[in-house]
Design an enzyme around this catalytic site. Structure first.
Site, short mmCIF file in Angstrom:
data_model
loop_
_atom_site.label_atom_id
_atom_site.label_comp_id
_atom_site.label_asym_id
_atom_site.label_seq_id
_atom_site.Cartn_x
_atom_site.Cartn_y
_atom_site.Cartn_z
CG ASN A 1 -8.53 -2.04 -2.92
OD1 ASN A 1 -8.23 -2.33 -2.02
ND2 ASN A 1 -8.93 -0.82 -2.13
CG ASP B 1 -4.11 -0.78 -2.68
OD1 ASP B 1 -4.77 -1.26 -3.47
OD2 ASP B 1 -4.78 -0.53 -1.41
CG HIS C 1 -7.67 -4.11 1.97
ND1 HIS C 1 -7.40 -2.99 0.94
CD2 HIS C 1 -8.25 -4.70 2.67
CE1 HIS C 1 -9.03 -2.80 0.71
NE2 HIS C 1 -8.83 -3.64 1.43
CB VAL C 2 -5.79 -3.31 6.89
CG1 VAL C 2 -5.88 -2.09 8.42
CG2 VAL C 2 -6.73 -3.80 7.00
CG HIS C 3 -3.56 2.26 4.97
ND1 HIS C 3 -4.36 3.13 4.38
CD2 HIS C 3 -3.47 1.58 3.60
CE1 HIS C 3 -4.97 2.78 2.98
NE2 HIS C 3 -4.36 1.84 2.43
CG HIS D 1 -9.97 -2.30 3.90
ND1 HIS D 1 -11.21 -1.86 3.68
CD2 HIS D 1 -8.99 -2.17 4.21
CE1 HIS D 1 -10.13 -1.00 3.17
NE2 HIS D 1 -8.90 -0.75 3.67
CG ASP E 1 -1.60 -1.13 1.13
OD1 ASP E 1 -1.42 -2.33 1.25
OD2 ASP E 1 -3.22 -0.96 0.97
CE1 TYR F 1 -2.05 2.65 -2.22
CE2 TYR F 1 -4.63 3.61 -1.50
CZ TYR F 1 -3.06 2.62 -0.94
OH TYR F 1 -3.52 1.80 -0.78
CG HIS G 1 -4.17 -5.49 -1.49
ND1 HIS G 1 -3.54 -5.44 -1.54
CD2 HIS G 1 -5.71 -4.89 -1.32
CE1 HIS G 1 -4.07 -3.69 -0.48
NE2 HIS G 1 -5.17 -4.18 -1.05
FE LIG Z 1 -6.50 -1.90 -0.39
#
Ligand SMILES: [Fe+2]
Length: 470
Positions: free
Chosen positions: A235, A198, A357-359, A330, A169, A201, A320
């Site tokens: 995503n 990711d 996915h989870v930041h 999420h 990410d 962005y 992801h």
């Molecule tokens: Fe993501």
């Protein structure tokens, strides 16, 4: 008297508080870091930042990146973009200290996305490389030539040490730049990046401004041109925008980034596998169909029996969307894939699963949750020495900012969690041991925020948490 009683009450209350507090800590699964980080807005670097500089010279190749080009690690896919004209598709390459220069010829492509037209995107696979060697390569042949180098991995085998970097990410904010800089300066040198999805962005910009795909490619070139990044789809690679007529998911990603999916019998670039030194790496697609009878399901079912732990002891899976995550963000998005595939992961003793996915950062205990059927109601994760450790490493630093809200109390499956940007290193030492460290961006390059000695699930399937050297 009254005052004394009041004092006693206060003492009792304090004592009771301490007991309750320790009970809560005892009941919790693991550690929630108390680290206090700077909480400032995460801002993208402006397009005129030095990290986005277009290389000088007519039609100079830019956004150079490499990835593994076959299953065994003897091929490399070299990709780059030329902006003014198509230019040459050729890659000139040679082994260090060799006077014999070799040529490989690739192909180029372009695409349109709403009102954006891409430059010429080149992909060229160079094959039959020797293991454990340094190679130089040149792109832009005949115009503005640029030279880079990479190291091939050691021959696939059980006891060759190899070190992977882990980034997810990433995006292109000021924090993203700090993450990449920390990875580059980590005294434990990563030889290949396992990227858990990711990338740019760009989809956060009006009409998914694809110029931000280009700027991202230039930003990460300082690493991606010199060591392979193994790509997982997130995503933010979907770029699905029917309102502006863009209805083909993954269009920019598919044109810009290649994966060696055909080599492992996959039918789409989003799920595939590679061997690299002592590791067998399976990349899964959270945003492609994975139910029974789907191409990904069928492929994975046939993939696990191919893993030979005598040849590649370490079985790593990338995806992801995490299966075990205790942040509010999420939460349970990975649940349906977990239900489909977790029994296979336990049966085949996957060592570790990396997701993004989870930041934020999180590491799980070795747990599984595969006992449930519709009638028995058994739906709690339990400790399981055949289960992988799940690591969420979506803390690359993109413009969406940190995920700071966590589910409370910390679930038992969660061993360590912290909302800080960072990266990790997974350093395989031999067939039984791998050293893992997570590094937060606020610390010095050598400082580890979380560490673990991994014991291989096939060769040493004992509990790491109870051992003296864990
Ligand atoms: Fe993501």
């Amino acid at each position: 008297m009254g005052r004394r009683l009041q004092g006693l009450d206060l003492c009792s209350l304090l004592f009771l508080g301490l007991v309750l507090n320790s009970l809560v800590l005892f009941c919790n699964g693991g550690k929630t870091s108390r680290y206090v980080r700077r909480l400032e807005a995460t801002v993208d670097m402006p397009l005129d930042s030095d990290v986005f500089c277009v290389p000088s010279g007519y039609n100079a190749p830019q956004q150079v990146h490499i990835t593994q080009g076959d299953v065994e690690g003897k091929a490399v896919i070299v990709s780059w973009v030329t902006q003014e004209a198509k230019g040459s598709n050729t890659v000139l390459y040679w082994k260090e200290n060799s006077s014999k220069k070799l040529k490989a010829h690739g192909k180029s492509t372009t695409y349109k996305f709403y009102n954006y037209t891409s430059g010429h995107i080149h992909h060229c696979t160079i094959r039959n490389l020797e293991y454990d060697s340094k190679y130089y390569y040149v792109v832009g042949v005949g115009q503005t030539e640029r030279k880079f180098w990479f190291f091939t991995p050691p021959q696939v085998g059980p006891d060759v040490p190899y070190t992977f970097g882990l980034i997810g990410d990433l995006g292109q904010s000021f924090d993203s730049n700090i993450t990449l800089t920390h990875y580059e300066n980590n005294p434990i040198k990563g030889q290949t990046v396992l990227f858990v999805g990711d990338l740019s962005y760009a989809d956060q910009y009006p009409n998914h401004d694809n110029n931000r795909w280009d700027s991202w490619g230039r930003f990460v070139e300082r690493s991606t041109a010199y060591q392979p990044w193994i790509w997982t789809m997130g995503n933010h690679e979907l770029d699905f925008a029917p309102k502006i007529g863009e209805t083909k998911p993954f269009k920019p990603f598919k044109h810009r980034y290649r994966t060696p999916y055909r080599s492992s019998g996959s039918t789409e670039p989003f799920w595939y596998s590679i061997k690299r030194g002592p590791a067998y790496i399976i990349v899964l697609a959270s945003y492609s169909a994975y139910g029974k009878y789907t191409p990904q399901y069928t492929w994975l079912e046939e993939e696990f029996p191919k893993v030979n732990r005598t040849e590649t002891p370490w079985l790593i899976v990338l995806m992801h969307s995490p299966w075990y995550n205790s942040y509010d963000y999420h939460y349970m998005e990975g649940e349906t894939m977990r239900v489909m595939y977790e029994p296979w992961f336990v049966k085949n003793k996957v060592d570790v699963v990396f997701a993004g996915h989870v930041h934020a950062y999180e590491r799980s205990e070795r747990v599984s949750n595969i006992a449930y059927n519709v009638v028995n109601g058994i739906c709690s994760p339990v400790k399981d020495q055949s289960a992988p450790v799940y690591i969420t490493i979506g803390d690359g630093g993109n413009l969406e900012g940190l995920a700071t809200k966590m589910t409370e109390p910390q679930p038992k499956y969660s061993a360590y969690r912290e909302a800080s940007f960072g990266h990790a290193i997974f350093s395989i030492r031999n067939r039984t041991h791998a050293y893992y460290g997570w590094h937060r961006n606020q610390d010095g390059y050598a400082v580890k925020g979380d560490t673990m000695w991994f014991y291989n699930r096939f060769w040493r399937p004992t509990d790491e948490s109870t051992s003296s050297d864990s």
